[in-house]
Design an enzyme around this catalytic site. Structure first.
Site, short mmCIF file in Angstrom:
data_model
loop_
_atom_site.label_atom_id
_atom_site.label_comp_id
_atom_site.label_asym_id
_atom_site.label_seq_id
_atom_site.Cartn_x
_atom_site.Cartn_y
_atom_site.Cartn_z
N GLY A 54 -17.27 -19.22 -5.99
CA GLY A 54 -18.20 -18.73 -6.86
C GLY A 54 -18.00 -17.35 -7.50
O GLY A 54 -16.78 -17.13 -7.90
N SER A 55 -18.95 -16.32 -7.40
CA SER A 55 -18.69 -15.23 -8.26
C SER A 55 -17.74 -14.03 -7.42
O SER A 55 -17.43 -13.13 -8.25
CB SER A 55 -20.11 -14.36 -8.31
N THR A 56 -17.31 -14.44 -5.93
CA THR A 56 -16.29 -13.61 -5.46
C THR A 56 -15.08 -13.70 -6.25
O THR A 56 -14.28 -12.80 -6.39
CB THR A 56 -16.07 -14.04 -4.08
#
Length: 487
Positions: free
Chosen positions: A217-219
Site C-alpha cells: 500500500g502507501s508505505t
C-alpha cells in the site's frame, strides 16, 4: 615372476588409493551433505543425544536442552515459548526445525565442521558432547512491548537498529508454543504439528519475514518518492490533482483513500501527496518515472533479494515488472497491483533513510559461545548497501516527520520525540472485496535514530474495510518505539 608380482602390487596399490580417495571424499568433503541428508537417521538420533546449546536473550535461555529419562537423553524446553516462537522456531523429532533452531542447527548441536576437535575431545575425555550457545540481539523489553501491542491482531512487528542492523523485536501472530512440538511422543508431536499446519490462522508462518506477503500500500510511496528525488524531482514538484484518475488504457478509475482531491488545490506536490497519502499524484509520478527507475530504487532497498537471511531465509519482497503496461505501473506506484512486501523489508526502507541512506544488514545473532564459555564468533554490523544518498535521506526524513506531525501518520506521535513515519492501507482481492492490510513503517528519534520499525495488521484487523494504517498499525509502532527509547 617379479614382473607379475610387480603388476599385482601396482593393481593393489591403485585399488587402495581409489578406496582411500573415495573414503576421504565421503568422510571429509561430503560430510556436510551427509549430515543434512534427511535419510541419515544416525545423525538425527545423535542430535537428540547431545546437550544442545541454549538460545539466549540478554543472557537468559529462551531455549535450552534439559535431561530426560528416555532414549533421547535431552528434550528442548522453551521459556515464554509463544513470545519468542517467531525467533526460536522449533526443534522436533519428526518435523525438522525452523527459526534459529534450524538456521543455527550445526552450531547448537555441536556438529559444525569447525567443531570437529570438540567432538573428538569429548570422545577422549568421556565428557558428554555439548553444542554451542547462540546469543540473540533481541531486547526482551522491546519484544514484550511488540507482543503486547500487536495483541490479538493477525500480523507481525519487526524492529531493528538502523545503525547496526541488530533486530530488537520480531513478533508474528497467530503463534504457537514450540514446547508442544519438542516432546518425544512421536504420535502426539505429529498430531500436534498437523493440527498447527492446517490451522486457518497459519501459526507456523513467521509473518515478519516470510509466508504470503501483502501489498505494501502507501508505505511503498517511500520507494517512489526516493526514486523521484534521485531523478531530478523535488518535494515541491507538482502534478494535476483530480478527485479521481482513469488508469491509462482502461475503464478503471482510482481515488485517494479519503476521496476528493489531494489537499484541495488544482495541483498537488510530492510533499503534500506523501503527507496526506494520496494515490493519484503518486500514480502519475510513478508513470512519469517509469518502471526501471522505480525498480532500481526498490532493489537498492532490498526488494527481490533471494539471498537475504537474518540468519533465517527471508521471502523476497516483490516489485514486479509492469511489462510496459502504464496502468499496472500506475497501480504499482502506490503499492497496489502485484507489489508484495514483508514487514522486514518495509523496516529496511525506514532504516536506510534513518541511517543517512546506508542500509545495514538485519541480523538476529549477536554471538556464538562454546561450551567452555569462550567466544566462538562475534557478529559485527554488516553493510548491505547505499540505498539513497545522504541528501535524499535527509529530505525523506523531513517528509516522513511531516507525515507524523501534520499528516496521515498522526497516531505515531510521541510527546517530545520527532517520529518519522508512513502509513499504508492496502486493498486486497479482485474489485477490493477483501479486508484491508494495514501498515506503518518509521523510525525515531528523527535526529538520532535508535530504532526502525514496521507493523502489518492483516485481515483488516478484524473490522473488514473500516480500519486504516493510522488507526491500527501506527499505535502499535508507537508503543514499540517508546519501549526502545525508554531502555
Amino acid at each position: 615372476m617379479n614382473k607379475e608380482l610387480r603388476r599385482v602390487s601396482i593393481v593393489v596399490l591403485i585399488m587402495f588409493l581409489a578406496l582411500f580417495g573415495s573414503a576421504t571424499i565421503i568422510q571429509v568433503f561430503q560430510q556436510p551433505n551427509l549430515k543434512a541428508d534427511p535419510r541419515n537417521v544416525r545423525e538425527f538420533y545423535a542430535s537428540f543425544q547431545t546437550q544442545r546449546g541454549a538460545i539466549l536473550v540478554d543472557g537468559t535461555p529462551i531455549a535450552q536442552s534439559v535431561p530426560v529419562n528416555d532414549a533421547y537423553k535431552y528434550q528442548r524446553l522453551y521459556a515464554d515459548g509463544p513470545l519468542y516462537s517467531a525467533v526460536t522456531g522449533y526443534f522436533t523429532l519428526n518435523q525438522g526445525s525452523t527459526g534459529i533452531e534450524g538456521a543455527e542447527n550445526q552450531e547448537l548441536s555441536g556438529t559444525g565442521s569447525d567443531q570437529f576437535f570438540d567432538q573428538v575431545n569429548a570422545i577422549i575425555t568421556g565428557k558428554e558432547p555439548e553444542g554451542a550457545s547462540v546469543s540473540l540481539t533481541i531486547d526482551p523489553k522491546v519484544q514484550k512491548a511488540a507482543w503486547d501491542a500487536l495483541g490479538d491482531y493477525t500480523g507481525a512487528v519487526v524492529a531493528f537498529e538502523p545503525k547496526t542492523g541488530a533486530i530488537l523485536a520480531m513478533v508474528s501472530k497467530p503463534t504457537f508454543d514450540p514446547n508442544v512440538l519438542a516432546g518425544h511422543d512421536t504420535k502426539k508431536v505429529i498430531a500436534t504439528y498437523d493440527q498447527l499446519l492446517h490451522d486457518s490462522g497459519d501459526p507456523l508462518i513467521n509473518r515478519a519475514i516470510a509466508g504470503r506477503l501483502d501489498p505494501p500500500g502507501s508505505t511503498f510511496k517511500l520507494v517512489v518518492a526516493s526514486a523521484a528525488l534521485a531523478n531530478g524531482y523535488t518535494p515541491d514538484s507538482t502534478f494535476p490533482n483530480p478527485p479521481r484518475l482513469q488508469l491509462s488504457g482502461t475503464n478503471t478509475y482510482i481515488t485517494n483513500s479519503e476521496g476528493g482531491s489531494c489537499g484541495g488545490a488544482d495541483t498537488a506536490s510530492i510533499k503534500t501527496a506523501l503527507q496526506y497519502s494520496c494515490n493519484i499524484p503518486f500514480a502519475q509520478l510513478g508513470k512519469d518515472l517509469g518502471y526501471d527507475k522505480v525498480a532500481t530504487q526498490a532493489k537498492a532497498f532490498g526488494f527481490g533479494d533471494k539471498n537475504l537471511t537474518v540468519p533465517m531465509p527471508v521471502t523476497p519482497s516483490v516489485y514486479p515488472s509492469t511489462n510496459g503496461d502504464p496502468a499496472r505501473q500506475e497501480l504499482s506506484s502506490f503499492g497496489q497491483g502485484d507489489d508484495r512486501a514483508s514487514p522486514l523489508q518495509m523496516a529496511m526502507i525506514s532504516a536506510a533513510i534513518a541511517n543517512g541512506g546506508e542500509l545495514m544488514r538485519p541480523n538476529l545473532v549477536k554471538s556464538i559461545t562454546n561450551p567452555d564459555l569462550t567466544t566462538k564468533q562475534d557478529f559485527a554490523p554488516e553493510r548491505y548497501g547505499q540505498a539513497v544518498s545522504p541528501d535524499i535521506a535527509a529530505t525523506m526524513t523531513q517528509l516522513m516527520v511531516n507525515n507524523v506531525d501534520n499528516g496521515a501518520a498522526s497516531n505515531a506521535r510521541i510527546s517530545g520525540v520527532q517520529v518519522a513515519g508512513k502509513t499504508g492501507t492496502a486493498q486486497n482481492g479482485a474489485n477490493n472485496q477483501l479486508p484491508y492490510t494495514l501498515w506503518f513503517t518509521g523510525f525515531a528519534p528523527a535526529d538520532d535514530p535508535q530504532v526502525a520499525v514496521a507493523v502489518v495488521v492483516q485481515n483488516g484487523g478484524g473490522i473488514g474495510k473500516a480500519g486504516f494504517g493510522n488507526t491500527l498499525a501506527a499505535p502499535i509502532a508507537k508503543k514499540v518505539i517508546e519501549a526502545v527509547l525508554s531502555r
